[in-house]
Design an enzyme around this catalytic site. Structure first.
Site, PDB file in Angstrom:
ATOM      1  N   ILE A  65       0.850  -1.193   0.000  1.00 12.45           N
ATOM      2  CA  ILE A  65       0.000   0.000   0.000  1.00 12.45           C
ATOM      3  C   ILE A  65       0.884   1.241   0.000  1.00 12.45           C
ATOM      4  CG2 ILE A  65      -1.743   1.306   1.277  1.00 12.45           C
ATOM      5  CD1 ILE A  65      -2.894  -1.246   0.107  1.00 12.45           C
ATOM      6  N   LYS A  66       0.699   2.064  -1.037  1.00 10.49           N
ATOM      7  CA  LYS A  66       1.486   3.307  -1.158  1.00 10.49           C
ATOM      8  C   LYS A  66       0.762   4.430  -0.428  1.00 10.49           C
ATOM      9  CE  LYS A  66       3.385   4.609  -5.112  1.00 10.49           C
ATOM     10  NZ  LYS A  66       3.245   5.067  -6.503  1.00 10.49           N
ATOM     11  N   ILE A  67       1.489   5.077   0.490  1.00 10.38           N
ATOM     12  CA  ILE A  67       0.905   6.148   1.308  1.00 10.38           C
ATOM     13  C   ILE A  67       1.765   7.407   1.147  1.00 10.38           C
ATOM     14  CG2 ILE A  67       0.301   6.876   3.634  1.00 10.38           C
ATOM     15  CD1 ILE A  67      -1.256   4.454   3.226  1.00 10.38           C
TER      16      ILE A  67
END
Ligand code: E4P
Length: 218
Positions: A84-86
């Site tokens: 998951i890219k945050i």
């Protein structure tokens, strides 16, 4: 050393997966919107093509709660391991901590500074996506930034991978690796520059011509 492809285009992914030893795919909201397709179906389709390779999917949302909700929707719909890219922002650091506490792989993205990388590392990010060309366009020094981040995170118990991103030519990719990046994610048109140099093709043609002159049975 890893090369990933920064795309959600299935044709590019199929082609690259067959021909080039890519290690995975990264996407972001703009890349997804470019495909004009159902988001969750496309993420599943990408995962079906690349199987066990990495897939990094960026969340949308302004608050950490919205980012977590979006991450949960992605993971619930896709039911496979997804990084998951945050965004490495104030709200994003809180979301990174929440997800890394649940052992969900986290990629800190929109990184332009060592300061962001420090907080992302402490928040448990597994990858740090440094925006090479976007920094270059802002007259910042992306190579120095990657080098500084690589020196700083070494002292961490579990140093994250530096995933250099945002490229406009293959030379920038080389510079990112020289500066200490562990991986680079690049658009398909930049990856093509890795083999589009006409000189090797000319050399091969000359070998082939000499061989055929000597051994052709015609
Ligand atoms: C990587 O996935 C990044 O989101 C992406 O490279 C952003 O940078 P760009 O828009 O300059 O390519």
């Amino acid at each position: 050393m890893e090369i990933l492809l920064d795309t959600a285009n299935l044709q590019e992914i199929k082609l690259a997966s067959k021909w080039i030893p890519i290690c995975g795919i990264t996407t972001n909201p703009t890349i997804i919107c470019r495909e004009h397709t159902n988001f969750f179906q496309r993420i599943k389709a990408i995962k079906n093509i690349i199987e066990k390779k990495q897939l990094h999917v960026q969340v949308v949302g302004n608050t950490w709660e919205q980012m977590i909700q979006n991450a949960e929707a992605i993971l619930d719909n896709c039911r496979q391991e997804i990084h998951i890219k945050i965004p490495a922002t104030y709200e994003g650091f809180r979301a990174m901590k929440e997800l890394s506490d649940r052992d969900i792989p986290v990629t800190a993205t929109t990184v332009y500074s060592p300061e962001q990388a420090i907080l992302a590392t402490l928040a448990g990010a597994d990858c740090i996506a440094v925006y090479y060309n976007k920094m270059y366009n802002l007259n910042m020094d992306p190579q120095k930034t990657i080098w500084e981040i690589s020196c700083i995170i070494k002292s961490s118990d579990k140093p994250p991978k530096i995933l250099a991103a945002s490229f406009r030519n293959s030379r920038q990719v080389v510079e990112a690796f020289l500066a200490g990046a562990d991986a680079a994610t690049l658009p398909y048109n930049i990856l093509k520059e890795f083999w589009n140099n006409p000189a090797p093709a000319q050399a091969v043609r000359e070998f082939q011509d000499d061989w055929e002159k000597e051994y052709s049975t015609a």
